[in-house]
Write a protein that holds these residues in place. Structure first.
Motif, PDB file in Angstrom:
ATOM      1  N   ASP A 159       0.814  -1.226   0.000  1.00 47.56           N
ATOM      2  CA  ASP A 159       0.000   0.000   0.000  1.00 47.56           C
ATOM      3  C   ASP A 159       0.843   1.270   0.000  1.00 47.56           C
ATOM      4  O   ASP A 159       0.369   2.321  -0.415  1.00 47.56           O
ATOM      5  N   HIS A 187      -1.087   2.725  -5.436  1.00 47.08           N
ATOM      6  CA  HIS A 187      -2.308   3.416  -5.016  1.00 47.08           C
ATOM      7  C   HIS A 187      -3.361   3.290  -6.115  1.00 47.08           C
ATOM      8  O   HIS A 187      -3.051   3.431  -7.298  1.00 47.08           O
ATOM      9  N   TYR A 188      -4.585   3.045  -5.695  1.00 46.09           N
ATOM     10  CA  TYR A 188      -5.716   2.944  -6.631  1.00 46.09           C
ATOM     11  C   TYR A 188      -6.784   3.924  -6.170  1.00 46.09           C
ATOM     12  O   TYR A 188      -7.159   3.903  -4.989  1.00 46.09           O
ATOM     13  N   GLU A 203     -10.005   5.809  -4.986  1.00 45.15           N
ATOM     14  CA  GLU A 203     -11.247   5.354  -4.346  1.00 45.15           C
ATOM     15  C   GLU A 203     -12.432   5.397  -5.300  1.00 45.15           C
ATOM     16  O   GLU A 203     -13.232   4.480  -5.359  1.00 45.15           O
ATOM     17  N   GLU A 204     -12.545   6.464  -6.089  1.00 45.63           N
ATOM     18  CA  GLU A 204     -13.703   6.634  -6.985  1.00 45.63           C
ATOM     19  C   GLU A 204     -13.712   5.616  -8.114  1.00 45.63           C
ATOM     20  O   GLU A 204     -14.734   5.398  -8.736  1.00 45.63           O
ATOM     21  N   GLN A 240     -13.228   2.412  -7.682  1.00 44.79           N
ATOM     22  CA  GLN A 240     -13.687   1.122  -7.163  1.00 44.79           C
ATOM     23  C   GLN A 240     -15.180   0.969  -7.381  1.00 44.79           C
ATOM     24  O   GLN A 240     -15.937   1.912  -7.283  1.00 44.79           O
TER      25      GLN A 240
END
Length: 75
Positions: free
Chosen positions: A64, A68-69, A71-72, A74
Motif C-alpha cells: 500500500d 495506489h488505486y 477510491e472513486e 472502485q
C-alpha cells in the motif's frame, strides 16, 4: 506496453528515500529490466501482483505504500 493504468505508485520517491536506489538496482533486485521499472514508475505498465510484492519488499515498505488505486474507481 499498452495503455496507462489507474494505478499510481510512489516508486521514485521511495527509491530516493532508500539511499537514492537507482532504477537499475531496483530492477536487479526484482529480476526485471530497467526499462520495466521505468514503465511502472511512469504508470505505463502495471506489474503482476507477484512483481508488485517484490518491488515493495525491495523498497522495504508495504504494498500500500508503493501502489495506489483511486477510491472513486472502485465498484
Amino acid at each position: 506496453m499498452g495503455k496507462s493504468t489507474l494505478v499510481t505508485n510512489s516508486i521514485r520517491q521511495l527509491r530516493f528515500a532508500r539511499d537514492e536506489m537507482t532504477q537499475a538496482e531496483l530492477a536487479r533486485r526484482v529480476g526485471v529490466t530497467r526499462q520495466t521499472v521505468i514503465a511502472i514508475e511512469q504508470g505505463k505498465y502495471s506489474p503482476s501482483l507477484e512483481m508488485a510484492f517484490q518491488i515493495a519488499r525491495a523498497l522495504g515498505v508495504s504494498l500500500d505504500d508503493v501502489f495506489h488505486y483511486p477510491e472513486e474507481a472502485q465498484v
